[in-house]
Design a protein around this motif. Structure first.
Motif, PDB file in Angstrom:
ATOM      1  N   PHE A 131      17.815  43.113 -20.891  1.00 33.19           N
ATOM      2  CA  PHE A 131      18.102  42.825 -22.292  1.00 33.19           C
ATOM      3  C   PHE A 131      17.313  43.728 -23.233  1.00 33.19           C
ATOM      4  CE2 PHE A 131      20.217  39.052 -20.782  1.00 33.19           C
ATOM      5  CZ  PHE A 131      21.209  38.844 -21.742  1.00 33.19           C
ATOM      6  N   LEU A 132      16.092  44.113 -22.829  1.00 34.48           N
ATOM      7  CA  LEU A 132      15.313  45.021 -23.663  1.00 34.48           C
ATOM      8  C   LEU A 132      16.005  46.380 -23.772  1.00 34.48           C
ATOM      9  CD1 LEU A 132      12.672  45.440 -25.259  1.00 34.48           C
ATOM     10  CD2 LEU A 132      11.639  46.264 -23.137  1.00 34.48           C
ATOM     11  N   MET A 133      16.501  46.895 -22.646  1.00 31.31           N
ATOM     12  CA  MET A 133      17.198  48.178 -22.677  1.00 31.31           C
ATOM     13  C   MET A 133      18.436  48.111 -23.563  1.00 31.31           C
ATOM     14  SD  MET A 133      16.980  49.873 -18.857  1.00 31.31           S
ATOM     15  CE  MET A 133      17.797  48.514 -18.052  1.00 31.31           C
ATOM     16  N   ASN A 134      19.173  47.012 -23.478  1.00 28.65           N
ATOM     17  CA  ASN A 134      20.371  46.871 -24.307  1.00 28.65           C
ATOM     18  C   ASN A 134      20.032  46.654 -25.774  1.00 28.65           C
ATOM     19  OD1 ASN A 134      23.055  46.734 -22.640  1.00 28.65           O
ATOM     20  ND2 ASN A 134      21.529  45.687 -21.385  1.00 28.65           N
ATOM     21  N   ALA A 135      18.923  45.966 -26.040  1.00 21.46           N
ATOM     22  CA  ALA A 135      18.496  45.763 -27.420  1.00 21.46           C
ATOM     23  C   ALA A 135      18.181  47.097 -28.093  1.00 21.46           C
ATOM     24  CB  ALA A 135      17.277  44.846 -27.465  1.00 21.46           C
ATOM     25  N   TYR A 136      17.591  48.022 -27.331  1.00 23.98           N
ATOM     26  CA  TYR A 136      17.237  49.323 -27.880  1.00 23.98           C
ATOM     27  C   TYR A 136      18.463  50.172 -28.227  1.00 23.98           C
ATOM     28  CZ  TYR A 136      12.263  48.725 -26.926  1.00 23.98           C
ATOM     29  OH  TYR A 136      10.960  48.291 -26.924  1.00 23.98           O
ATOM     30  N   ARG A 137      19.624  49.770 -27.758  1.00 24.38           N
ATOM     31  CA  ARG A 137      20.853  50.463 -28.146  1.00 24.38           C
ATOM     32  C   ARG A 137      21.275  50.095 -29.561  1.00 24.38           C
ATOM     33  NH1 ARG A 137      24.660  49.651 -22.736  1.00 24.38           N
ATOM     34  NH2 ARG A 137      23.400  50.917 -21.307  1.00 24.38           N
ATOM     35  N   HIS A 138      20.735  48.990 -30.065  1.00 23.29           N
ATOM     36  CA  HIS A 138      21.142  48.492 -31.383  1.00 23.29           C
ATOM     37  C   HIS A 138      19.980  48.434 -32.377  1.00 23.29           C
ATOM     38  CE1 HIS A 138      25.054  47.212 -29.747  1.00 23.29           C
ATOM     39  NE2 HIS A 138      24.370  46.826 -28.680  1.00 23.29           N
ATOM     40  N   GLN A 187      11.561  47.725 -34.536  1.00 21.21           N
ATOM     41  CA  GLN A 187      12.341  46.557 -34.950  1.00 21.21           C
ATOM     42  C   GLN A 187      12.446  45.539 -33.817  1.00 21.21           C
ATOM     43  OE1 GLN A 187      15.831  48.846 -35.596  1.00 21.21           O
ATOM     44  NE2 GLN A 187      15.473  49.124 -37.786  1.00 21.21           N
ATOM     45  N   ILE A 188      12.844  46.029 -32.645  1.00 22.29           N
ATOM     46  CA  ILE A 188      13.119  45.151 -31.511  1.00 22.29           C
ATOM     47  C   ILE A 188      11.838  44.530 -30.957  1.00 22.29           C
ATOM     48  CG2 ILE A 188      14.012  45.044 -29.151  1.00 22.29           C
ATOM     49  CD1 ILE A 188      16.166  45.437 -31.280  1.00 22.29           C
ATOM     50  N   PRO A 200      22.236  46.339 -37.682  1.00 28.19           N
ATOM     51  CA  PRO A 200      23.158  45.242 -37.359  1.00 28.19           C
ATOM     52  C   PRO A 200      22.451  44.082 -36.670  1.00 28.19           C
ATOM     53  CG  PRO A 200      24.148  47.350 -36.794  1.00 28.19           C
ATOM     54  CD  PRO A 200      22.733  47.634 -37.184  1.00 28.19           C
ATOM     55  N   LEU A 201      22.984  42.877 -36.866  1.00 32.74           N
ATOM     56  CA  LEU A 201      22.354  41.678 -36.324  1.00 32.74           C
ATOM     57  C   LEU A 201      22.417  41.611 -34.797  1.00 32.74           C
ATOM     58  CD1 LEU A 201      23.476  38.935 -38.878  1.00 32.74           C
ATOM     59  CD2 LEU A 201      21.254  40.069 -38.685  1.00 32.74           C
ATOM     60  N   THR A 202      23.254  42.445 -34.190  1.00 30.15           N
ATOM     61  CA  THR A 202      23.311  42.465 -32.725  1.00 30.15           C
ATOM     62  C   THR A 202      21.943  42.777 -32.141  1.00 30.15           C
ATOM     63  OG1 THR A 202      25.602  43.236 -32.804  1.00 30.15           O
ATOM     64  CG2 THR A 202      24.421  43.513 -30.715  1.00 30.15           C
ATOM     65  N   GLY A 203      21.239  43.734 -32.743  1.00 26.03           N
ATOM     66  CA  GLY A 203      19.904  44.089 -32.275  1.00 26.03           C
ATOM     67  C   GLY A 203      18.939  42.928 -32.392  1.00 26.03           C
ATOM     68  N   LEU A 204      19.022  42.190 -33.507  1.00 33.97           N
ATOM     69  CA  LEU A 204      18.156  41.031 -33.714  1.00 33.97           C
ATOM     70  C   LEU A 204      18.434  39.957 -32.672  1.00 33.97           C
ATOM     71  CD1 LEU A 204      16.080  39.468 -35.392  1.00 33.97           C
ATOM     72  CD2 LEU A 204      17.951  38.724 -36.884  1.00 33.97           C
ATOM     73  N   ALA A 205      19.719  39.703 -32.391  1.00 36.14           N
ATOM     74  CA  ALA A 205      20.087  38.684 -31.405  1.00 36.14           C
ATOM     75  C   ALA A 205      19.573  39.054 -30.013  1.00 36.14           C
ATOM     76  CB  ALA A 205      21.603  38.508 -31.373  1.00 36.14           C
ATOM     77  N   LEU A 206      19.735  40.317 -29.641  1.00 37.76           N
ATOM     78  CA  LEU A 206      19.261  40.765 -28.330  1.00 37.76           C
ATOM     79  C   LEU A 206      17.736  40.725 -28.242  1.00 37.76           C
ATOM     80  CD1 LEU A 206      21.695  43.757 -27.705  1.00 37.76           C
ATOM     81  CD2 LEU A 206      21.658  41.571 -26.490  1.00 37.76           C
ATOM     82  N   ALA A 207      17.067  40.998 -29.362  1.00 42.23           N
ATOM     83  CA  ALA A 207      15.609  40.921 -29.386  1.00 42.23           C
ATOM     84  C   ALA A 207      15.149  39.479 -29.170  1.00 42.23           C
ATOM     85  CB  ALA A 207      15.069  41.452 -30.713  1.00 42.23           C
ATOM     86  N   LEU A 208      15.857  38.522 -29.774  1.00 45.26           N
ATOM     87  CA  LEU A 208      15.505  37.116 -29.605  1.00 45.26           C
ATOM     88  C   LEU A 208      15.725  36.663 -28.165  1.00 45.26           C
ATOM     89  CD1 LEU A 208      16.986  35.634 -32.907  1.00 45.26           C
ATOM     90  CD2 LEU A 208      14.566  35.890 -32.328  1.00 45.26           C
TER      91      LEU A 208
END
Length: 280
Positions: A75-82, A87-88, A141-149
């Motif tokens: 999930f961390l790797m995918n969060a860094y895409r957004h 931020q993440i 975008p909020l996608t990054g925030l959701a993945l960070a959570l």
């Protein structure tokens, strides 16, 4: 709270920030995380040779840890895409101590003093504030925030499992050494399946991360787990996340980054939380 434990965890936080600072230039997150995981292995094997394997009673924790660590890495790797690191990472790391505290109180029935709760909230709140400000500033975008959570949930999960597993094993070196080997093997299989070619590039393109990040990251987390033997896991987790302060200081002193009012406010809040935990 014992002063020695605080110093050890703050040292771990500094080491964590320092290796992140040293390897910050990696744009390939799969390569970077893979290099870190493989870089853990030499010290992990040496530790196991020194202290021996963890007892059988701790093996369920080892398996749980492998699941949570893999989820965290994916999930961390995918969060860094957004979103960016600034931020993440604060969102993911900041929310974890709050979740650990909540689960500890509601599920494990752990008791915390009022000062401990205030200190944990201040440290986590300061870190989360920094991350939210970074999101707002760049309108990510909020996608990054959701993945960070979600990443923060996995951090909370492996922190709790590793902390209690270390207590069952009675040794941070023994428990985390075995965790590291399992995680390393699982993550290498994951990279082989979903990121072909990454493993073969680690020894060349990821050498700096492998040597610096791998060793310092392993030492930092062993120190954290050692602290969990005598201190509440939620408190240790909150203190560990003060690595955000060290990252801000390193950036300001060595990279001449601008010391903004927000950075000063965040630093004051986190330091006040650390002092509160020391007095608890």
């Amino acid at each position: 709270m014992d002063f020695t434990v605080i110093v050890v965890v703050l040292l771990a936080a500094f080491l964590h920030a320092f290796w992140n600072f040293q390897v910050r230039g990696s744009d390939d997150k799969a390569l970077g995380i893979g290099a870190i995981m493989i870089g853990h292995l030499p010290l992990a094997i040496a530790g196991l040779l020194f202290v021996g394997l963890p007892p059988v009673s701790s093996w369920p924790y080892l398996l749980g840890s492998a699941v949570f660590h893999l989820g965290y890495q994916v999930f961390l790797m995918n969060a860094y895409r957004h979103g960016e690191l600034t931020q993440i990472y604060p969102i993911a790391r900041g929310v974890a101590p709050l979740l650990i505290t909540l689960v500890s109180m509601l599920v494990i029935k752990s008791d915390f003093s009022q000062q401990q709760l205030v200190g944990i909230t201040m440290v986590s709140g300061g870190i989360i504030l920094h991350g939210i400000f970074q999101f707002h500033r760049t309108q990510t975008p909020l996608t990054g925030l959701a993945l960070a959570l979600i990443t923060g949930c996995f951090i909370a999960g492996y922190s709790l499992v590793d902390g209690h597993g270390t207590r069952h094993a009675g040794s941070a070196l023994s428990f985390y050494g075995m965790v590291t080997i399992i995680n390393g093997v699982v993550f290498m299989v994951y990279l082989r399946l979903f990121y072909p070619g990454v493993l073969s590039r680690i020894s060349t393109e990821g050498r700096k991360i492998l040597l610096i990040g791998g060793n310092l990251s392993y030492i930092a987390y062993v120190l954290v787990l050692w602290a969990c033997l005598s201190a509440p896991i939620a408190v240790v987790s909150a203190l560990r996340e003060t690595s955000v302060i060290f990252a801000l200081l390193l950036g300001t002193m060595l990279l001449k980054e601008k010391l903004t009012a927000m950075k000063i406010v965040v630093t004051i809040i986190i330091l006040a939380g650390v002092i509160t935990l020391r007095l608890a």
